[in-house]
Scaffold this motif. Structure first.
Motif, PDB file in Angstrom:
ATOM      1  N   GLY A 156      20.942  38.644  56.144  1.00  0.00           N
ATOM      2  CA  GLY A 156      20.273  39.144  54.946  1.00  0.00           C
ATOM      3  C   GLY A 156      21.206  39.581  53.822  1.00  0.00           C
ATOM      4  N   ILE A 157      22.455  39.186  53.881  1.00  0.00           N
ATOM      5  CA  ILE A 157      23.427  39.539  52.844  1.00  0.00           C
ATOM      6  C   ILE A 157      23.738  38.281  52.038  1.00  0.00           C
ATOM      7  CG2 ILE A 157      25.697  40.554  52.347  1.00  0.00           C
ATOM      8  CD1 ILE A 157      23.685  42.385  53.980  1.00  0.00           C
ATOM      9  N   GLN A 158      23.515  38.345  50.727  1.00  0.00           N
ATOM     10  CA  GLN A 158      23.856  37.216  49.856  1.00  0.00           C
ATOM     11  C   GLN A 158      25.331  37.329  49.495  1.00  0.00           C
ATOM     12  OE1 GLN A 158      21.902  34.392  48.599  1.00  0.00           O
ATOM     13  NE2 GLN A 158      24.059  33.901  48.366  1.00  0.00           N
ATOM     14  N   VAL A 159      26.108  36.331  49.895  1.00  0.00           N
ATOM     15  CA  VAL A 159      27.554  36.349  49.674  1.00  0.00           C
ATOM     16  C   VAL A 159      27.926  35.371  48.565  1.00  0.00           C
ATOM     17  CG1 VAL A 159      29.821  35.987  50.736  1.00  0.00           C
ATOM     18  CG2 VAL A 159      27.955  36.964  52.098  1.00  0.00           C
ATOM     19  N   PHE A 160      28.802  35.839  47.684  1.00  0.00           N
ATOM     20  CA  PHE A 160      29.370  35.011  46.620  1.00  0.00           C
ATOM     21  C   PHE A 160      30.875  34.992  46.850  1.00  0.00           C
ATOM     22  CE2 PHE A 160      25.894  37.609  44.751  1.00  0.00           C
ATOM     23  CZ  PHE A 160      24.915  36.627  44.733  1.00  0.00           C
ATOM     24  N   TYR A 161      31.500  33.848  46.659  1.00  0.00           N
ATOM     25  CA  TYR A 161      32.923  33.765  46.935  1.00  0.00           C
ATOM     26  C   TYR A 161      33.657  32.940  45.876  1.00  0.00           C
ATOM     27  CZ  TYR A 161      31.902  29.088  48.781  1.00  0.00           C
ATOM     28  OH  TYR A 161      31.491  27.799  48.923  1.00  0.00           O
ATOM     29  N   PRO A 162      34.890  33.363  45.561  1.00  0.00           N
ATOM     30  CA  PRO A 162      35.705  32.558  44.644  1.00  0.00           C
ATOM     31  C   PRO A 162      36.168  31.312  45.388  1.00  0.00           C
ATOM     32  CG  PRO A 162      36.987  34.406  45.464  1.00  0.00           C
ATOM     33  CD  PRO A 162      35.600  34.560  46.019  1.00  0.00           C
ATOM     34  N   ILE A 163      35.886  30.151  44.847  1.00  0.00           N
ATOM     35  CA  ILE A 163      36.208  28.906  45.534  1.00  0.00           C
ATOM     36  C   ILE A 163      37.728  28.761  45.635  1.00  0.00           C
ATOM     37  CG2 ILE A 163      36.033  26.393  45.452  1.00  0.00           C
ATOM     38  CD1 ILE A 163      33.334  26.850  43.910  1.00  0.00           C
ATOM     39  N   MET A 164      38.190  28.602  46.889  1.00  0.00           N
ATOM     40  CA  MET A 164      39.615  28.473  47.188  1.00  0.00           C
ATOM     41  C   MET A 164      39.808  27.298  48.145  1.00  0.00           C
ATOM     42  SD  MET A 164      40.200  32.563  47.902  1.00  0.00           S
ATOM     43  CE  MET A 164      41.962  32.470  48.183  1.00  0.00           C
ATOM     44  N   THR A 165      41.020  26.814  48.253  1.00  0.00           N
ATOM     45  CA  THR A 165      41.334  25.698  49.141  1.00  0.00           C
ATOM     46  C   THR A 165      40.887  25.969  50.575  1.00  0.00           C
ATOM     47  OG1 THR A 165      43.245  25.169  47.769  1.00  0.00           O
ATOM     48  CG2 THR A 165      43.180  24.187  49.954  1.00  0.00           C
ATOM     49  N   LYS A 166      41.082  27.198  51.046  1.00  0.00           N
ATOM     50  CA  LYS A 166      40.731  27.518  52.440  1.00  0.00           C
ATOM     51  C   LYS A 166      39.240  27.355  52.730  1.00  0.00           C
ATOM     52  CE  LYS A 166      40.152  32.554  51.988  1.00  0.00           C
ATOM     53  NZ  LYS A 166      40.644  33.836  52.487  1.00  0.00           N
ATOM     54  N   HIS A 167      38.406  27.312  51.712  1.00  0.00           N
ATOM     55  CA  HIS A 167      36.966  27.188  51.911  1.00  0.00           C
ATOM     56  C   HIS A 167      36.524  25.740  52.162  1.00  0.00           C
ATOM     57  CE1 HIS A 167      37.051  31.074  49.462  1.00  0.00           C
ATOM     58  NE2 HIS A 167      36.871  31.378  50.721  1.00  0.00           N
ATOM     59  N   SER A 168      37.414  24.783  52.010  1.00  0.00           N
ATOM     60  CA  SER A 168      37.040  23.384  52.221  1.00  0.00           C
ATOM     61  C   SER A 168      36.715  23.094  53.692  1.00  0.00           C
ATOM     62  CB  SER A 168      38.159  22.458  51.745  1.00  0.00           C
ATOM     63  OG  SER A 168      39.328  22.679  52.503  1.00  0.00           O
ATOM     64  N   SER A 169      37.123  23.973  54.592  1.00  0.00           N
ATOM     65  CA  SER A 169      36.862  23.775  56.021  1.00  0.00           C
ATOM     66  C   SER A 169      35.478  24.254  56.448  1.00  0.00           C
ATOM     67  CB  SER A 169      37.922  24.509  56.854  1.00  0.00           C
ATOM     68  OG  SER A 169      37.792  25.911  56.684  1.00  0.00           O
ATOM     69  N   ILE A 170      34.750  24.893  55.555  1.00  0.00           N
ATOM     70  CA  ILE A 170      33.431  25.418  55.902  1.00  0.00           C
ATOM     71  C   ILE A 170      32.447  24.264  56.049  1.00  0.00           C
ATOM     72  CG2 ILE A 170      31.510  26.896  55.179  1.00  0.00           C
ATOM     73  CD1 ILE A 170      33.532  28.484  53.493  1.00  0.00           C
ATOM     74  N   VAL A 171      31.808  24.193  57.209  1.00  0.00           N
ATOM     75  CA  VAL A 171      30.860  23.116  57.482  1.00  0.00           C
ATOM     76  C   VAL A 171      29.471  23.501  56.981  1.00  0.00           C
ATOM     77  CG1 VAL A 171      29.771  21.751  59.297  1.00  0.00           C
ATOM     78  CG2 VAL A 171      32.181  22.374  59.487  1.00  0.00           C
ATOM     79  N   TYR A 172      29.024  24.685  57.340  1.00  0.00           N
ATOM     80  CA  TYR A 172      27.688  25.132  56.949  1.00  0.00           C
ATOM     81  C   TYR A 172      27.797  26.537  56.378  1.00  0.00           C
ATOM     82  CZ  TYR A 172      23.052  27.120  57.148  1.00  0.00           C
ATOM     83  OH  TYR A 172      21.882  27.733  56.810  1.00  0.00           O
ATOM     84  N   GLN A 173      27.191  26.701  55.233  1.00  0.00           N
ATOM     85  CA  GLN A 173      27.137  28.041  54.652  1.00  0.00           C
ATOM     86  C   GLN A 173      26.052  28.068  53.581  1.00  0.00           C
ATOM     87  OE1 GLN A 173      28.116  28.678  51.327  1.00  0.00           O
ATOM     88  NE2 GLN A 173      28.997  26.715  50.846  1.00  0.00           N
ATOM     89  N   THR A 174      25.508  29.230  53.362  1.00  0.00           N
ATOM     90  CA  THR A 174      24.491  29.403  52.327  1.00  0.00           C
ATOM     91  C   THR A 174      24.998  30.282  51.198  1.00  0.00           C
ATOM     92  OG1 THR A 174      23.593  31.256  53.585  1.00  0.00           O
ATOM     93  CG2 THR A 174      22.550  29.100  53.917  1.00  0.00           C
ATOM     94  N   ALA A 175      26.242  30.718  51.292  1.00  0.00           N
ATOM     95  CA  ALA A 175      26.847  31.532  50.238  1.00  0.00           C
ATOM     96  C   ALA A 175      27.042  30.666  49.001  1.00  0.00           C
ATOM     97  CB  ALA A 175      28.178  32.094  50.717  1.00  0.00           C
ATOM     98  N   LYS A 176      27.223  31.319  47.865  1.00  0.00           N
ATOM     99  CA  LYS A 176      27.428  30.597  46.615  1.00  0.00           C
ATOM    100  C   LYS A 176      28.862  30.779  46.145  1.00  0.00           C
ATOM    101  CE  LYS A 176      22.664  30.877  45.204  1.00  0.00           C
ATOM    102  NZ  LYS A 176      21.629  31.704  44.656  1.00  0.00           N
ATOM    103  N   GLY A 177      29.528  29.650  45.935  1.00  0.00           N
ATOM    104  CA  GLY A 177      30.890  29.682  45.436  1.00  0.00           C
ATOM    105  C   GLY A 177      30.893  29.715  43.917  1.00  0.00           C
ATOM    106  N   PHE A 178      31.925  30.343  43.361  1.00  0.00           N
ATOM    107  CA  PHE A 178      32.045  30.418  41.899  1.00  0.00           C
ATOM    108  C   PHE A 178      33.484  30.189  41.472  1.00  0.00           C
ATOM    109  CE2 PHE A 178      32.704  34.734  43.438  1.00  0.00           C
ATOM    110  CZ  PHE A 178      33.779  35.206  42.685  1.00  0.00           C
ATOM    111  N   THR A 179      33.627  29.726  40.239  1.00  0.00           N
ATOM    112  CA  THR A 179      34.957  29.581  39.650  1.00  0.00           C
ATOM    113  C   THR A 179      35.205  30.661  38.609  1.00  0.00           C
ATOM    114  OG1 THR A 179      34.111  27.964  38.068  1.00  0.00           O
ATOM    115  CG2 THR A 179      35.128  27.106  40.085  1.00  0.00           C
TER     116      THR A 179
END
Length: 190
Positions: A156-179
């Motif tokens: 139940g936590i909405q997560v937002f994350y700064p898009i970084m190279t290390k995030h390319s390994s994520i297979v499934y996620q519902t968080a929203k990436g931002f630049t």
């Protein structure tokens, strides 16, 4: 009440870049040999851990000391500072939620936040930010950690994350990436 939790390292600053680019000189005060210093430093710069059956050991002490040298050197993200000030101007309660050991690095963390004009209401240390947010009814988390990005919404936590190279390994996620932090405003407007 509008409440949001925000991480510091690699979100509001460039901690990993600072760590990677900084030069550290061996000192006897580290309490380890020159060889161990070189080995441990490589692990710290890779964000890796030395194997141990103990939570606290020579490596964890060394890692903390190296990180503590980098905390004041990390540059604030100007876009993040602007966003944090926007949050306060729009009546948000802001929780700075970090994995930093605030018993040891609390004062330098507060000083860094003050010097970079980053407003906040609470400063907390949480090793598991999803659990912290769930227990304290904080619906939003801005964080770069893969675990939080992957599992936040499941709890139940909405997560937002700064898009970084290390995030390319994520297979499934519902968080929203931002630049740009500006993007988050549309996702948290009521």
């Amino acid at each position: 009440m509008k409440v949001i939790a925000v991480d510091i390292d690699n979100v509001l600053n460039n901690f990993s870049d600072t760590l990677a680019q900084s030069t550290f000189i061996f000192k006897d005060s580290y309490g380890i040999s020159q060889e161990k210093f070189s080995h441990y430093l490589k692990l710290v710069k890779r964000d890796d851990f030395a194997e141990s059956k103990f939570l606290t050991n020579k490596f964890s002490d060394f890692r903390h000391r190296i990180h503590e040298e980098c905390y004041p050197l990390a540059q604030a993200n100007a876009d993040g500072v602007k966003f944090m000030n926007w949050l306060k101007a729009n009546d948000w309660k802001v929780v700075i939620c970090t994995k930093r050991n605030l018993r040891l690095a609390g004062e330098c963390t507060k000083k860094w936040l003050y010097e970079n004009q980053i407003p906040y209401d609470y400063l907390v240390m949480a090793l598991n930010k999803i659990v912290f947010c769930k227990l304290w009814d904080v619906p939003y988390l801005i964080d770069d950690d893969l675990l939080n990005i992957t599992y936040g919404e499941h709890y139940g936590i909405q997560v937002f994350y700064p898009i970084m190279t290390k995030h390319s390994s994520i297979v499934y996620q519902t968080a929203k990436g931002f630049t740009q932090f500006e993007e988050i405003k549309q996702w948290i407007q009521e």
